[in-house]
Structure formats: C-alpha cells, structure tokens
Write an enzyme that holds these catalytic residues in place. Structure first.
Site, mmCIF file in Angstrom:
data_model
loop_
_atom_site.group_PDB
_atom_site.id
_atom_site.type_symbol
_atom_site.label_atom_id
_atom_site.label_comp_id
_atom_site.label_asym_id
_atom_site.label_seq_id
_atom_site.Cartn_x
_atom_site.Cartn_y
_atom_site.Cartn_z
ATOM 1 N N CYS A 108 -0.409 -8.198 -5.498
ATOM 2 C CA CYS A 108 1.033 -8.506 -5.461
ATOM 3 C C CYS A 108 1.909 -7.277 -5.727
ATOM 4 O O CYS A 108 3.126 -7.324 -5.544
ATOM 5 C CB CYS A 108 1.361 -9.616 -6.446
ATOM 6 S SG CYS A 108 0.383 -11.096 -6.153
ATOM 7 N N HIS A 128 8.723 -9.181 -7.686
ATOM 8 C CA HIS A 128 7.708 -10.001 -7.024
ATOM 9 C C HIS A 128 8.033 -11.461 -7.316
ATOM 10 O O HIS A 128 8.291 -11.839 -8.465
ATOM 11 C CB HIS A 128 6.326 -9.622 -7.566
ATOM 12 C CG HIS A 128 5.251 -10.563 -7.149
ATOM 13 N ND1 HIS A 128 5.108 -10.992 -5.853
ATOM 14 C CD2 HIS A 128 4.266 -11.179 -7.858
ATOM 15 C CE1 HIS A 128 4.082 -11.826 -5.782
ATOM 16 N NE2 HIS A 128 3.552 -11.964 -6.982
ATOM 17 N N ASN A 170 4.676 -17.886 -3.851
ATOM 18 C CA ASN A 170 4.187 -16.529 -4.103
ATOM 19 C C ASN A 170 3.441 -16.050 -2.861
ATOM 20 O O ASN A 170 2.367 -16.565 -2.548
ATOM 21 C CB ASN A 170 3.264 -16.564 -5.329
ATOM 22 C CG ASN A 170 2.695 -15.208 -5.679
ATOM 23 O OD1 ASN A 170 2.769 -14.267 -4.893
ATOM 24 N ND2 ASN A 170 2.119 -15.119 -6.862
#
Ligand code: UT7
Length: 325
Positions: free
Chosen positions: A119, A252, A282
C-alpha cells in the site's frame, strides 16, 4: 536545466462492478459469513468498493488510467521515457506488469519496471521517478498504481474481505524548472512481515503456502497512525514547510479512523483530508493516485496547491511525498 519533477496530469479507472456494503454482505451471507453495512461503515468508513471481472488484470485497469493521465498532461505515449507501476497483484510472476502495460499502450523502448511496496507502492514509485528525473535518467515518467486485490482475498475471512477493492490511478511526472515534488521520506521495517502478507509462493509448478491475504488489523492500525505522522513531519522539515501550509492531506485510503487520526496529529482540519475510502475501499497501491485524480477532476484540488501524499502497508512499509501540484 530543469532540476525538479512535477505532476502534469492525473488519471484513474475503476472496474464497473460496484458493490455496496449491503450487496457484499448479502453475497457473503450465502456462504455463511456474517457482516453488516453498520459494522463496515463504523469501523472503516467504507461504503462501497469495485471488483474487476475474473479475466481483468492490473495492467488492464492501468491502461485507461494511464491514458487519462497522458491526455490530461497533453503528452503522447511516444514522449514517455519511463514507466513505473506499483502493484502487489501483478498480471504474472514475470515479466513486470509495467512491461505488459507498456505494450498495451502501444509503446516500446522506454524503461519499465514494477515496484512492490504494497500500500506504500505509489509513494515509493513517485519517489523513484522523481529521483530518476532529477538525476537526468528520465524526463517524462508514467507512474501508476494498479491492483486487483479481489483476487487475493479470503472471502471466508470477514476481518479482511470487506476492506479491499480493485482500481488504478496514474500520473505523468515531468522534468520541470519549477518545483513540484519538494521532499520524500520512505521507510520499511521487515520485522513486521507477518502482520500483513500473502504468504504463498510458486514452486515446482504448484502454489506453496496460503495465497490469500492475511492481516492482523489491530497491529497494522497501531503502527500506521504513528509512522504516518512521522513521515509527514519529516517531509515538511526537509522542504522547510509547516503543517498549516498543507492544502490537502491525501493518505492511503484504508480506514477513515486512521486517516482522521493522522490529520488530527498533524493539526489539520478534517476539511483538508481527501477521502475516497468510502467509495473505493482499500485499493492498496492504487488508492493514493485514485484519490488524487478524483480530487483534481472534481475541482477540489487546484494547481499550485501543497499536497501531502502518504502511504503505509505490508512490509511493513511507509512513506510520504510533499509536492506542489
Ligand atoms: O492497507 C494496509 C493498511 N491496512 C490497514 O490500515 C488496516 C488497519 N486495521 C483496521 O482498519 C482495523 O483494525 C479493522 C477495520 C481491520 C478492524 O477494526 P477493529 O476495530 O480493529 O475491529 P476488531 O478486529 O477489534 O474486531 C472487533 C469485532 C470482533 O468481534 P469480537 O471479538 O469483539 O466479538 C470481530 O470478530 O468485530 C468483529 N468483526 C466483524 N464483525 C462484522 C471483524 N470483522 C467483522 C466484519 N463484520 N466484517
């Protein structure tokens, strides 16, 4: 002689299949997995995510995102001399998805490689592209984050399968006489490998070990809030800027609670926090360029504003990039 790099165009793409929490919960219920819209919204801020069709790869999602970024920048594929793709869900074991993307875009010859930092992949990729441009090794880079995390989810594990989605985002980063990227700060600590990983691997023609995502959510949560504050403060110091000068914090997009806590620790009002986790879930390395593009195209983010991009994820990896758009 330009000594800086600057983003000149952004683009993104989401696969058409959108699942609300209620729709996902209904699908999971048919397999005996219990969850609810209320739980997902309260604990994560996620309301929906997009899932790619079974035959769609990360590079497929990257193509329209890259084309939109090049169009926004007013550059043709022939003018690009570097492609960096951040992904943890590559099309193949090898070659890199960046090479596959290059061919799908009708390009040939320029350097192309993947970055694997889960990520944090997009802030890693942007930092490497910036360094290559500043060193003279490249002049016009396509930097992409693209993922199909739906492929590596364990749909019998409700603690992870409700969190992730698929998508792609891209930017064109060009050599510039005026500063775009002001400072970066990248880190990793491999002792935390086990808290977020896909432990399986290919050997002797078989997949050995579990090929699905495992996460200790609370351990990730605790680490994330601390390191995101540290990375943001480090870039501000390197660039000689202060927190109140940040126009947009673009972290993020994993969990609204982590994002809001980061904003509070940086003493930023929540209206300077760019949020897309509610609509995208996500999307790992794609989440920051997806959020950036959505902010630019909606008119929220304006030229010359000061942006703080921050990634955190498996590795454990984390980092920040401070830039003037
Ligand atoms: O992209 C990389 C970065 N990743 C992240 O940033 C993720 C970081 N972690 C998180 O976002 C959060 O830790 C989660 C969203 C993963 C979990 O939230 P939490 O507040 O830490 O919940 P929890 O794990 O403590 O679970 C609380 C309860 C448990 O039940 P009991 O033991 O209290 O009875 C879980 O079994 O919630 C239960 N639970 C669920 N219930 C309904 C866990 N998942 C679900 C679910 N639906 N999907």
């Amino acid at each position: 002689m330009p000594t800086y790099s600057r983003i000149t165009g952004t683009g993104s793409y989401l696969p058409p299949r959108r699942l609300s929490n209620a729709e996902l919960a209904a699908e999971l219920a048919t397999q005996g997995v219990e969850t609810s819209d209320d739980w997902i919204v309260e604990r994560t801020g996620i309301r929906a995510r997009h899932f790619a069709a079974a035959d769609v790869t990360s590079s497929d999602l990257a193509v329209p995102a890259a084309q939109a970024a090049m169009e926004a920048a007013g550059v043709t594929p022939e003018q690009i001399d570097l492609i960096i793709m951040a992904t943890s869900t590559p099309d193949m074991v090898f070659p890199s998805s960046a090479c596959i993307l290059q061919n799908k875009l009708g390009m040939a010859g320029c350097a192309a490689f993947d970055i694997q930092a889960v990520c944090s992949g997009f802030v890693y990729a942007l930092t490497v592209a910036d360094a290559m441009i500043k060193s003279g090794a490249a002049t016009r880079a396509l930097v992409v984050g693209a993922e199909v995390f739906s492929r590596i989810l364990d749909f019998s594990d409700r603690t992870t399968c409700v969190l992730f989605g698929d998508g792609a985002g891209a930017v064109v980063l060009e050599a510039s006489g005026t500063p775009g990227i002001l400072a970066s700060d990248l880190h990793a600590d491999g002792k935390h490998v086990g808290i977020l990983c896909v432990p399986g691997h290919v050997s002797g023609g078989k997949v050995l070990g579990d090929p699905l995502l495992k996460m200790d959510g609370q351990a990730v949560f605790k680490l994330a809030v601390g390191v995101l504050e540290d990375a943001a403060r480090a870039t501000l110091e390197k660039a000689g800027k202060t927190h109140d000068q940040i126009d947009w914090l673009i972290p993020h997009q994993a969990n609204i609670r982590i994002m809001q806590s980061t904003a509070k620790r940086l003493k930023l009002p929540l209206d300077r926090l760019l949020v897309t986790v509610d609509q995208h879930g996500n999307t790992s390395a794609a989440s920051i360029p997806l959020a950036l593009d959505s902010g630019v195209r909606s008119g929220k983010i304006k030229k010359d504003q000061l942006l703080m991009l921050e990634g955190v994820g498996g590795g454990f990896t984390w980092g920040a990039v401070l830039l003037n758009l």
